[in-house]
Design a protein around this motif. Sequence first.
Motif, PDB file in Angstrom:
ATOM      1  N   CYS A   1       0.994  -1.156   0.048  1.00 37.13           N
ATOM      2  CA  CYS A   1      -0.156  -0.153  -0.029  1.00 37.13           C
ATOM      3  C   CYS A   1       0.856   1.423   0.012  1.00 37.13           C
TER       4      CYS A   1
ATOM      5  N   THR B   1      -0.837   8.443   2.527  1.00 36.50           N
ATOM      6  CA  THR B   1       0.253   7.653   3.064  1.00 36.50           C
ATOM      7  C   THR B   1       1.522   8.269   2.597  1.00 36.50           C
TER       8      THR B   1
ATOM      9  N   SER C   1       1.331   3.394  -3.320  1.00 34.52           N
ATOM     10  CA  SER C   1       1.015   4.834  -3.354  1.00 34.52           C
ATOM     11  C   SER C   1       1.968   5.831  -4.126  1.00 34.52           C
TER      12      SER C   1
ATOM     13  N   PHE D   1      -5.048   7.383   0.062  1.00 34.03           N
ATOM     14  CA  PHE D   1      -4.922   6.558   1.560  1.00 34.03           C
ATOM     15  C   PHE D   1      -4.112   7.481   2.424  1.00 34.03           C
TER      16      PHE D   1
END
Length: 415
Positions: A41, A154, A45, A152
């Motif tokens: 993830c 991040t 990203s 997200f």
Amino acid sequence: MRLRPTSRGWGLAGVGLATLGLGTGMGSTDLVRIALLALLCVGGSAAVVAWRDPARGRHRIDVDRVVMPNPVHAGSAVGVDVHIRARDSGARTRLAGLKFAEQAATELSAGKPLKARVLRERAEVTVSYTVEAARRGRWPIGPLVVTRTDVFGTMTTSTTLGDSAEVTVWPAITALPTPSDVLVGEPDRVALGARSPSTDDASLRDYREGDDLRRVHWSSSARRGALMVRSDERAGMRPVSVIMDLPLRAGVPLEWTISAGASMALAMLDAGHPVRMLDGARASAAGTPFVHARTDSARGALLDRTLDLESTRSAAEAEKHLVAAAHMLDSTEAGGEIVLAVLGALGPKARESLAHVVDTAQGWAMVRTDGVGASQQQDSEHTVRALRRAGWRAVAVSPGEDVVAAWTRMLGSVR
């Protein structure tokens, strides 16, 4: 482009690494999968955010910056509009998630964050703000800094869009009265024929940049194959040279000197005199050309000479520059000129050089008091007396005082 994890991204990556170590140690496939998912993830990203860089690629975003007014005088407000445009649907998608920040030199922003008004439309965002031109010079503004994060939250990336612009800041100008009966006395007016008809009224000269095209003599230009202009508007008007002796200290003394010199130059240009500005450092044997036309471009040409002026490094350097300017007046056709000067306390060489200037020209001078001590005051008074003995009209002034008051006092001085 600057790519970095957010707090959430650091946390998720840390948890993923810890879980990966724990799952590997325990032999738990599920924990390893969860850890890899968390790390994927964060890594995915980062890849997506980098790939969707708004400054690059086929779907890049265009930036256009409008600065008005420019050039501007010190102390004036400058309005800036930054237009950020998307060229296609892919660029519009990128534009939707961007946050904007603008950069400006400290001389324009006073070191504080810029407060902007943002107007968003479907394919364009306009960022508008105002800065104040605090100091003379050439100051950068921009480029635009854009920040975006992934879905997200991040990863975050910062990049610049578009080019920077330059704000040209001229010195502050004070409108000065120019009484012709003082600057050009009645005997001079008779001798020079100032503002009176003469046999030279219909004379022609070569076209100079900035001349009014309405004064072009088209038939003579056609015969000679070069633009010729009528010179009757300037017939009999004395040329004016403005000398600026730049101080050792920056700040108020320097800016006041340049502002006073530029104000005098523009006042005499508006009164009809050909004008040139001499700062000594750029004086040359070839001479400095006069500005003749009373146009915005002519005024701009004079003011542009002040943009890069700096304080001198030593008294010897200042004297050398001043002697060079005085020598240029002696070595060129300075007969009959009006010489206006803003000076500091002078050394022997400078006093001797300036004494010769008024053999053929009419000299007026403001003498600065560079310092607050009694010795600086005495040096200035000694310079005023020496200039008056040589034939100048001179007064002592204090940097920061009202320029109109200093100018009026100089015009009312006696030899």
